[in-house]
Write a protein that holds these residues in place. Sequence first.
Motif, PDB file in Angstrom:
ATOM      1  N   HIS A  68       0.837  -1.166   0.202  1.00 25.82           N
ATOM      2  CA  HIS A  68       0.034   0.046   0.061  1.00 25.82           C
ATOM      3  C   HIS A  68       0.859   1.193  -0.066  1.00 25.82           C
ATOM      4  O   HIS A  68       0.385   2.194   0.270  1.00 25.82           O
ATOM      5  N   GLY A  69       2.238   1.298  -0.397  1.00 28.67           N
ATOM      6  CA  GLY A  69       2.815   2.538  -0.376  1.00 28.67           C
ATOM      7  C   GLY A  69       4.308   2.280  -0.006  1.00 28.67           C
ATOM      8  O   GLY A  69       4.654   1.294   0.063  1.00 28.67           O
ATOM      9  N   HIS A  70       5.105   3.222  -0.055  1.00 31.38           N
ATOM     10  CA  HIS A  70       6.549   3.178   0.418  1.00 31.38           C
ATOM     11  C   HIS A  70       6.490   3.568   1.733  1.00 31.38           C
ATOM     12  O   HIS A  70       5.705   4.267   2.554  1.00 31.38           O
ATOM     13  N   ILE A  71       7.536   3.001   2.547  1.00 34.53           N
ATOM     14  CA  ILE A  71       7.943   3.194   3.881  1.00 34.53           C
ATOM     15  C   ILE A  71       9.352   3.783   3.983  1.00 34.53           C
ATOM     16  O   ILE A  71      10.282   3.195   3.383  1.00 34.53           O
ATOM     17  N   ALA A  96       4.323   6.587   8.765  1.00 38.19           N
ATOM     18  CA  ALA A  96       3.156   6.842   7.584  1.00 38.19           C
ATOM     19  C   ALA A  96       3.787   6.167   6.289  1.00 38.19           C
ATOM     20  O   ALA A  96       4.899   6.484   6.009  1.00 38.19           O
ATOM     21  N   LEU A  97       2.869   5.639   5.575  1.00 35.02           N
ATOM     22  CA  LEU A  97       3.288   5.139   4.390  1.00 35.02           C
ATOM     23  C   LEU A  97       3.071   6.426   3.420  1.00 35.02           C
ATOM     24  O   LEU A  97       2.320   7.239   3.565  1.00 35.02           O
ATOM     25  N   HIS A  98       3.495   6.425   2.196  1.00 32.23           N
ATOM     26  CA  HIS A  98       3.557   7.588   1.315  1.00 32.23           C
ATOM     27  C   HIS A  98       3.749   7.202  -0.156  1.00 32.23           C
ATOM     28  O   HIS A  98       4.291   5.961  -0.398  1.00 32.23           O
ATOM     29  N   ALA A  99       3.577   7.987  -1.245  1.00 30.13           N
ATOM     30  CA  ALA A  99       3.673   7.740  -2.549  1.00 30.13           C
ATOM     31  C   ALA A  99       5.061   7.514  -2.881  1.00 30.13           C
ATOM     32  O   ALA A  99       6.165   8.290  -2.032  1.00 30.13           O
ATOM     33  N   GLY A 115      -4.417  10.846   0.123  1.00 31.75           N
ATOM     34  CA  GLY A 115      -3.917   9.565   0.598  1.00 31.75           C
ATOM     35  C   GLY A 115      -2.960   9.668   1.775  1.00 31.75           C
ATOM     36  O   GLY A 115      -2.489   8.834   2.288  1.00 31.75           O
ATOM     37  N   ARG A 116      -2.734  10.900   2.347  1.00 31.09           N
ATOM     38  CA  ARG A 116      -1.952  11.239   3.492  1.00 31.09           C
ATOM     39  C   ARG A 116      -2.377  10.333   4.691  1.00 31.09           C
ATOM     40  O   ARG A 116      -1.911   9.627   5.664  1.00 31.09           O
ATOM     41  N   VAL A 160      -1.262   6.929   7.346  1.00 38.62           N
ATOM     42  CA  VAL A 160      -1.216   6.773   8.554  1.00 38.62           C
ATOM     43  C   VAL A 160      -1.820   5.753   9.152  1.00 38.62           C
ATOM     44  O   VAL A 160      -1.410   4.842   9.755  1.00 38.62           O
ATOM     45  N   HIS A 161      -3.223   5.537   8.571  1.00 36.39           N
ATOM     46  CA  HIS A 161      -4.007   4.182   8.876  1.00 36.39           C
ATOM     47  C   HIS A 161      -3.131   3.050   8.491  1.00 36.39           C
ATOM     48  O   HIS A 161      -3.048   2.209   9.198  1.00 36.39           O
ATOM     49  N   GLU A 162      -2.731   2.948   7.297  1.00 45.17           N
ATOM     50  CA  GLU A 162      -2.171   1.743   6.947  1.00 45.17           C
ATOM     51  C   GLU A 162      -0.944   1.420   7.633  1.00 45.17           C
ATOM     52  O   GLU A 162      -0.469   0.153   7.873  1.00 45.17           O
ATOM     53  N   PHE A 163      -0.033   2.536   7.686  1.00 42.95           N
ATOM     54  CA  PHE A 163       1.117   2.039   8.875  1.00 42.95           C
ATOM     55  C   PHE A 163       0.907   1.575  10.103  1.00 42.95           C
ATOM     56  O   PHE A 163       1.339   0.386  10.460  1.00 42.95           O
TER      57      PHE A 163
END
Length: 244
Positions: A21-24, A155-158, A173-174, A178-181
């Motif tokens: 679901h994103g980059h970390i 937080a995951l991010h693009a 998506g910000r 936070v939720h996905e992380f």
Amino acid sequence: MSVVDLGGGVSWVHESFPETHGHIHVSVYLVDAPEGAILMDSGSFHHRQRLADRIHDATAGRGIGAIILSHSDYPHSGNIPAFRQDWGDFEIVASCGDPDLQGLPYARRTKIGDVTEVLGRRFVVLDPPLADRNHTTWVYDETSRTLFVADGFGALHAPGASHVDWGRLPEEGRAEGVHEFHAQTLPWLRYADPDRVMGALHAMLEQHPPAWIAPIHGPPIAEPDVPRYMADLNTALTRIAERD
């Protein structure tokens, strides 16, 4: 830029990689103390050489004089042996209950509530409301008012947003980042009361007001952006507790 000056003698040194679901981020932070450079956590061994090169450049080749370790799992402690080979037997300050059993026989142990001096700079050792392991501590730097929060506040991010602080991430998506992380990283939150967790966080921020919140697995959060992050975190914790 992979080394970002946050002010007050604190620099953000980071890597980013793809996750579900994103980059970390896997970040570390350099703190300029009167007697040398302090590193907050050591980063993952997967990024060892890139982090070492950036630390070498940021310290003009002097390296570090101490590491303050939030806890001893690999994304936080995995580079300690290699860094000791690079820069000598620097001091390690850790919160682990038994340094010998956790592979850190040379560590100076800290406890929750301590005010400790490292290389001439004062830090407050705090009990984290958000953590993934026992013996985790957060640390507040009194000089810069930076709160180092280990696995909290991530937080995951693009993919293209690796080098900016949280408030400058694309707004779309910000909150979901936070939720996905927190859903992926802290599974115990499914069983926690969001109001109690948020209450503990608000009390800590009131007692130790941060100019920056500095997570290991997310971009740093500037003081003006903390209320927005806390609102997104509150929504995330509620969703996780409701198994959304």
